[in-house]
Design an enzyme around this catalytic site. Sequence first.
Site, short mmCIF file in Angstrom:
data_model
loop_
_atom_site.label_atom_id
_atom_site.label_comp_id
_atom_site.label_asym_id
_atom_site.label_seq_id
_atom_site.Cartn_x
_atom_site.Cartn_y
_atom_site.Cartn_z
N ASP A 106 -4.67 3.57 -2.02
CA ASP A 106 -5.87 3.81 -0.94
C ASP A 106 -6.39 5.41 -1.28
O ASP A 106 -5.94 6.25 -1.11
CB ASP A 106 -5.30 4.09 0.38
N MET A 116 -11.62 -5.96 5.43
CA MET A 116 -10.77 -5.17 6.25
C MET A 116 -10.53 -5.75 7.53
O MET A 116 -11.23 -6.30 8.25
CB MET A 116 -11.66 -3.68 6.27
N GLY A 133 -0.90 1.46 9.45
CA GLY A 133 -0.03 1.17 10.85
C GLY A 133 -0.90 0.91 12.05
O GLY A 133 -0.55 0.85 13.11
N SER A 147 0.85 -1.14 -0.19
CA SER A 147 -0.18 -0.09 -0.01
C SER A 147 0.89 1.27 0.07
O SER A 147 1.75 1.47 0.87
CB SER A 147 -0.84 -0.11 1.08
N ASP A 168 -6.49 -6.54 4.39
CA ASP A 168 -6.18 -5.07 4.12
C ASP A 168 -6.23 -4.61 5.54
O ASP A 168 -7.16 -4.30 6.48
CB ASP A 168 -6.82 -4.24 3.17
N GLY A 169 -4.81 -4.39 6.08
CA GLY A 169 -4.63 -3.73 7.53
C GLY A 169 -4.09 -4.54 8.49
O GLY A 169 -4.52 -6.03 9.14
N MET A 227 -12.41 4.29 -0.61
CA MET A 227 -12.98 4.36 0.68
C MET A 227 -13.56 6.05 0.61
O MET A 227 -13.19 6.94 1.18
CB MET A 227 -11.97 4.72 1.86
N MET A 270 -8.94 8.13 -0.20
CA MET A 270 -10.00 8.51 1.06
C MET A 270 -10.50 9.80 0.59
O MET A 270 -9.79 10.84 0.32
CB MET A 270 -9.31 8.28 2.11
N HIS A 287 -1.36 -1.33 -4.27
CA HIS A 287 -2.48 -0.81 -3.52
C HIS A 287 -2.49 0.50 -3.26
O HIS A 287 -1.68 1.27 -2.75
CB HIS A 287 -2.56 -1.77 -2.27
N HIS A 326 -8.43 1.17 -3.95
CA HIS A 326 -9.33 0.80 -2.98
C HIS A 326 -10.08 2.35 -2.44
O HIS A 326 -9.55 3.36 -2.25
CB HIS A 326 -8.50 0.30 -1.75
C1 DX5 Z 1 -6.17 1.55 5.73
C2 DX5 Z 1 -5.88 1.30 4.06
C3 DX5 Z 1 -4.73 0.32 4.06
C4 DX5 Z 1 -3.34 0.79 4.63
C5 DX5 Z 1 -2.94 -0.51 5.23
O1 DX5 Z 1 -7.49 2.22 5.55
O2 DX5 Z 1 -7.03 0.85 3.57
O3 DX5 Z 1 -4.49 -0.06 2.83
O4 DX5 Z 1 -2.60 1.29 3.81
O5 DX5 Z 1 -1.66 -0.17 6.30
P1 DX5 Z 1 -0.90 -1.24 7.17
O6 DX5 Z 1 -0.52 -2.35 6.26
O7 DX5 Z 1 0.19 -0.48 7.74
O8 DX5 Z 1 -2.14 -1.38 8.16
ZN ZN Z 2 -6.56 -0.19 1.47
#
Ligand code: DX5
Ligand code: ZN
Length: 215
Positions: free
Chosen positions: A32, A136, A144, A7, A174-175, A65, A34, A30, A63
């Site tokens: 993200d 998720m 993190g 990601s 993911d996460g 969001m 948002m 990946h 992804h």
């Molecule tokens: C969180 C994201 C993830 C995030 C994961 O909402 O969708 O893709 O980057 O990060 P880590 O692997 O650090 O949990």
């Molecule tokens: Zn993600």
Amino acid sequence: MIKIAPSILSADFANLERDIRRVSSADWLHVDVMDGCFVPNLTIGVPVVQSIRKCTGMFLDVHLMIDKPVRYVEAFAQAGADLLSVHLEADHPTGIAEALRRMEACKVKKAVALRPITAPSAVLPYLEGLDMVLVMTVEPGFGGQAFLEHQLDTIRQVRALIERYNPACRLEVDGGISVKTAAAVVAAGADTLVAGSAVYGAADPAAAIAALRGD
Ligand code: DX5
Ligand code: ZN
């Protein structure tokens, strides 16, 4: 075959091209997106995906969001996304169905994503037409965070539905994915692992990718 999708949320956005090259041994990238509404964070949008597309041939796993993602399907497809994940909680079922129809028309791969609160059975109305389900394993919004153990059960239940209704469908998690949690999610049925901090926080991202794959 396990796929690893680093990601870029954990990358240095001022050095994005360099940081994309650092993970070129991975299977997917990946991305993200948002909107500050669906989740309490703002990240990147269509122009950045367009720029990423120009600097890598990697499969772009985008992804979304964002609320009512149907509004942006064509834009992200044209920007170069290979797959789009829309959250089931982000619109009414008619909006989700329409978003998936537009993905089909744009020839991008289709996925739905589930927040930790969402029941596995929520994927059922869409499952037969999907390329992937994204489970998720943290609350979406930030990299993190700590892996939510109880999501192992959700992964197992989604895997059972996939085996029954659409065995070719991938199951991404993911996460909070790290070498410590990777074996458990794979055992529960995941085949595609997103990892942000575990890859970009490592001194050697390529070694971290190999370790996540179980090489
Ligand atoms: C969180 C994201 C993830 C995030 C994961 O909402 O969708 O893709 O980057 O990060 P880590 O692997 O650090 O949990
Ligand atoms: Zn993600």
